[in-house]
Motif scaffolding. Structure first.
Motif, PDB file in Angstrom:
ATOM      1  N   LEU A  92      33.820  15.450 -41.977  1.00  0.00           N
ATOM      2  CA  LEU A  92      33.608  14.013 -42.156  1.00  0.00           C
ATOM      3  C   LEU A  92      34.588  13.199 -41.316  1.00  0.00           C
ATOM      4  N   VAL A  93      35.854  13.631 -41.316  1.00  0.00           N
ATOM      5  CA  VAL A  93      36.864  12.919 -40.529  1.00  0.00           C
ATOM      6  C   VAL A  93      36.579  13.064 -39.037  1.00  0.00           C
ATOM      7  N   ALA A  94      36.125  14.255 -38.612  1.00  0.00           N
ATOM      8  CA  ALA A  94      35.802  14.455 -37.191  1.00  0.00           C
ATOM      9  C   ALA A  94      34.688  13.514 -36.751  1.00  0.00           C
ATOM     10  N   VAL A  95      33.653  13.381 -37.595  1.00  0.00           N
ATOM     11  CA  VAL A  95      32.561  12.461 -37.271  1.00  0.00           C
ATOM     12  C   VAL A  95      33.070  11.023 -37.241  1.00  0.00           C
ATOM     13  N   ALA A  96      33.931  10.682 -38.207  1.00  0.00           N
ATOM     14  CA  ALA A  96      34.467   9.320 -38.255  1.00  0.00           C
ATOM     15  C   ALA A  96      35.296   9.013 -37.014  1.00  0.00           C
ATOM     16  N   VAL A  97      36.127   9.976 -36.582  1.00  0.00           N
ATOM     17  CA  VAL A  97      36.934   9.775 -35.372  1.00  0.00           C
ATOM     18  C   VAL A  97      36.033   9.573 -34.158  1.00  0.00           C
ATOM     19  N   ALA A  98      34.959  10.375 -34.060  1.00  0.00           N
ATOM     20  CA  ALA A  98      34.046  10.250 -32.918  1.00  0.00           C
ATOM     21  C   ALA A  98      33.367   8.882 -32.903  1.00  0.00           C
ATOM     22  N   VAL A  99      32.917   8.430 -34.079  1.00  0.00           N
ATOM     23  CA  VAL A  99      32.216   7.140 -34.147  1.00  0.00           C
ATOM     24  C   VAL A  99      33.164   5.985 -33.832  1.00  0.00           C
ATOM     25  N   VAL A 100      34.353   6.002 -34.453  1.00  0.00           N
ATOM     26  CA  VAL A 100      35.312   4.913 -34.218  1.00  0.00           C
ATOM     27  C   VAL A 100      35.774   4.913 -32.762  1.00  0.00           C
ATOM     28  N   THR A 101      35.975   6.110 -32.194  1.00  0.00           N
ATOM     29  CA  THR A 101      36.360   6.189 -30.776  1.00  0.00           C
ATOM     30  C   THR A 101      35.291   5.559 -29.900  1.00  0.00           C
ATOM     31  N   TRP A 102      34.029   5.885 -30.167  1.00  0.00           N
ATOM     32  CA  TRP A 102      32.926   5.322 -29.385  1.00  0.00           C
ATOM     33  C   TRP A 102      32.910   3.798 -29.487  1.00  0.00           C
ATOM     34  N   LEU A 103      33.115   3.282 -30.708  1.00  0.00           N
ATOM     35  CA  LEU A 103      33.111   1.829 -30.896  1.00  0.00           C
ATOM     36  C   LEU A 103      34.281   1.169 -30.172  1.00  0.00           C
ATOM     37  N   LEU A 104      35.475   1.780 -30.275  1.00  0.00           N
ATOM     38  CA  LEU A 104      36.650   1.192 -29.627  1.00  0.00           C
ATOM     39  C   LEU A 104      36.529   1.227 -28.104  1.00  0.00           C
ATOM     40  N   VAL A 105      35.962   2.312 -27.571  1.00  0.00           N
ATOM     41  CA  VAL A 105      35.773   2.394 -26.118  1.00  0.00           C
ATOM     42  C   VAL A 105      34.807   1.310 -25.657  1.00  0.00           C
ATOM     43  N   ARG A 106      33.699   1.142 -26.396  1.00  0.00           N
ATOM     44  CA  ARG A 106      32.740   0.102 -26.023  1.00  0.00           C
ATOM     45  C   ARG A 106      33.367  -1.284 -26.135  1.00  0.00           C
ATOM     46  N   LEU A 107      34.163  -1.505 -27.187  1.00  0.00           N
ATOM     47  CA  LEU A 107      34.807  -2.805 -27.366  1.00  0.00           C
ATOM     48  C   LEU A 107      35.825  -3.059 -26.256  1.00  0.00           C
ATOM     49  N   SER A 108      36.640  -2.045 -25.943  1.00  0.00           N
ATOM     50  CA  SER A 108      37.643  -2.198 -24.879  1.00  0.00           C
ATOM     51  C   SER A 108      36.967  -2.460 -23.540  1.00  0.00           C
ATOM     52  N   ARG A 109      35.898  -1.716 -23.273  1.00  0.00           N
ATOM     53  CA  ARG A 109      35.183  -1.876 -22.001  1.00  0.00           C
ATOM     54  C   ARG A 109      34.548  -3.262 -21.898  1.00  0.00           C
ATOM     55  N   VAL A 137      37.129  -0.666 -13.907  1.00  0.00           N
ATOM     56  CA  VAL A 137      37.138  -0.529 -15.369  1.00  0.00           C
ATOM     57  C   VAL A 137      36.065   0.454 -15.820  1.00  0.00           C
ATOM     58  N   GLN A 138      34.891   0.383 -15.205  1.00  0.00           N
ATOM     59  CA  GLN A 138      33.800   1.282 -15.584  1.00  0.00           C
ATOM     60  C   GLN A 138      34.150   2.743 -15.337  1.00  0.00           C
ATOM     61  N   GLN A 139      34.987   3.010 -14.343  1.00  0.00           N
ATOM     62  CA  GLN A 139      35.380   4.385 -14.050  1.00  0.00           C
ATOM     63  C   GLN A 139      36.450   4.912 -15.006  1.00  0.00           C
ATOM     64  N   GLN A 140      36.973   4.043 -15.877  1.00  0.00           N
ATOM     65  CA  GLN A 140      38.019   4.457 -16.812  1.00  0.00           C
ATOM     66  C   GLN A 140      37.463   4.870 -18.171  1.00  0.00           C
ATOM     67  N   GLU A 141      36.153   4.976 -18.300  1.00  0.00           N
ATOM     68  CA  GLU A 141      35.572   5.271 -19.612  1.00  0.00           C
ATOM     69  C   GLU A 141      36.004   6.645 -20.127  1.00  0.00           C
ATOM     70  N   GLY A 142      36.021   7.652 -19.254  1.00  0.00           N
ATOM     71  CA  GLY A 142      36.437   8.989 -19.677  1.00  0.00           C
ATOM     72  C   GLY A 142      37.874   9.038 -20.165  1.00  0.00           C
ATOM     73  N   PRO A 143      38.860   8.584 -19.356  1.00  0.00           N
ATOM     74  CA  PRO A 143      40.250   8.564 -19.828  1.00  0.00           C
ATOM     75  C   PRO A 143      40.442   7.720 -21.083  1.00  0.00           C
ATOM     76  N   LEU A 144      39.739   6.590 -21.164  1.00  0.00           N
ATOM     77  CA  LEU A 144      39.883   5.725 -22.339  1.00  0.00           C
ATOM     78  C   LEU A 144      39.356   6.408 -23.592  1.00  0.00           C
ATOM     79  N   THR A 145      38.274   7.167 -23.464  1.00  0.00           N
ATOM     80  CA  THR A 145      37.733   7.906 -24.613  1.00  0.00           C
ATOM     81  C   THR A 145      38.738   8.942 -25.108  1.00  0.00           C
ATOM     82  N   LEU A 146      39.328   9.691 -24.187  1.00  0.00           N
ATOM     83  CA  LEU A 146      40.324  10.694 -24.575  1.00  0.00           C
ATOM     84  C   LEU A 146      41.545  10.038 -25.201  1.00  0.00           C
ATOM     85  N   TRP A 147      41.949   8.882 -24.685  1.00  0.00           N
ATOM     86  CA  TRP A 147      43.115   8.164 -25.211  1.00  0.00           C
ATOM     87  C   TRP A 147      42.888   7.757 -26.669  1.00  0.00           C
TER      88      TRP A 147
END
Length: 385
Positions: A55-72, A89-99
């Protein structure tokens, strides 16, 4: 400070307060659980932890996706008037997701209330993730800046800088990767100082065994700084091979020949060879000898040479005062007229079009005067036995 290692900067100090908040919330949550959920099931994990991990893994994935989209989206809005920066900025999506995933993963580990050794192991992995994300992002930014520069007006007006910027960019990317590896080793507890000392000693042996590689590397810098050739130039190398320079790399340079084959020459060797750069010329010479029939009269010769001069003068690309039309030889079978002219066309295809047009007009003039081009003759001598 890690045991036996050098001091490594803690990249997650900013979330120390968040760690305490999450740990306090987790402690309150555990008190509310029924006793049967606190029983150890397998691998030392309690029942609620086995349920909580996915459950936490899914939550981390979802929140990460939302934060990356918001940051972008926020970055693109702030840079809405700078499209070139938006592409970066568009080329930073991969590093930002890992961050974001690494930072949120640290909080998730605290929420699961895992044992200290497991938590410490996860912290190390997630810190490495932050380090990799940082250097990955810097490398992506460097690549984007290089691509932007290579198509900029500055690079167009100063073509020599294109090869230099590309070479420096590739070198810096290699250095960044090396720093990322050293930082990851430090976080894993390795003594990076000893590793660097070992590399210093081994570097001497490596340099002795890699003389050709270093020679090619220095050759690349010499070609880039002196710029005897540039990417896109048509060159002749030591009267052996000629072609268009496609790429000047760290180890070798590639030429595309007129037969569409690719010739690869080590930079160390290329720097010592004689290079003839056709792209550097400011004009191209037209040289031809026209042989007229021996029956051509003097008056016809004068008309032909005069008309040839007028034909050359009519060409817009003719280099001023640089042409010559002269009778140079009286042969048994022909009268030879030498034509020399320079044209300001630097593109060889353009010059070929000019040459063809001029030669057609020369032939038209010869026909109009009433003479002809000399035909080859053969003299046969019969000797008595």
């Amino acid at each position: 400070m890690r045991d036996g290692g050098v001091e490594a900067p803690d990249l997650l100090n900013e979330v120390t307060h968040a760690d305490k908040v999450v740990e306090k919330a987790a402690a309150g949550f555990l008190k509310s659980l029924p006793p049967e959920w606190r029983t150890v099931e397998w691998l030392g994990l309690e029942r609620w932890q086995w349920v909580g991990v996915p459950l936490v893994a899914v939550a981390v994935a979802v929140v990460t996706w939302l934060l990356v989209r918001l940051s972008r989206a926020t970055s693109l809005w702030l840079l809405r008037n700078k499209p070139e920066w938006q592409r970066m900025v568009q080329q930073q999506e991969g590093p930002l997701t890992l961050w974001w995933a690494s930072w949120l993963g640290r909080l998730a580990v605290r929420a699961l209330d895992l044992s200290s050794p497991v938590t410490s192991g996860f912290d190390t992995v997630l810190e490495i993730g932050v380090v990799v994300a940082f250097f990955w992002g810097v490398t992506r930014g460097l690549q984007a800046w290089t691509e932007r520069y290579l198509v900029s007006q500055v690079a167009v007006t100063r073509p020599g800088s294109r090869a230099l910027v590309s070479l420096v960019s590739r070198t810096l990317q290699f250095v960044l990767i090396a720093f990322a590896i050293l930082a990851a080793l430090s976080l894993l507890g390795f003594q990076v100082g000893n590793v660097l000392a070992g590399l210093g000693i081994g570097g001497i042996a490596l340099a002795l065994g890699a003389q050709k590689t270093l020679e090619n590397l220095f050759g690349a810098f010499a070609l880039t700084v002196d710029q005897p050739i540039r990417e896109g130039d048509f060159v002749k190398v030591d009267d052996v091979v000629s072609g268009t320079v496609e790429k000047i790399g760290l180890r070798s340079t590639q030429l595309r020949t007129q037969d569409r084959t690719v010739v690869t020459i080590p930079n160390g060797k290329l720097a010592d060879l004689r290079l003839e750069n056709y792209a550097a010329r400011d004009r191209i010479r037209l040289f031809t000898v026209l042989s007229l029939a021996h029956e051509t009269s003097v008056e016809q010769l004068q008309q032909v040479t005069s008309s040839f001069r007028e034909t050359l003068k009519a060409e817009e690309k003719l280099w001023p005062d640089s042409f010559s039309v002269r009778l140079i030889a009286i042969n048994p079978a022909s009268l030879d007229i030498e034509v020399i002219a320079w044209f300001t066309a630097v593109d060889f295809d353009e010059f070929k079009a000019i040459r063809e047009r001029v030669l057609y007009r020369f032939l038209t003039t010869i026909d109009a005067v009433g003479t002809s081009v000399a035909r080859p003759t053969t003299v046969m001598v019969n000797k008595p036995n």
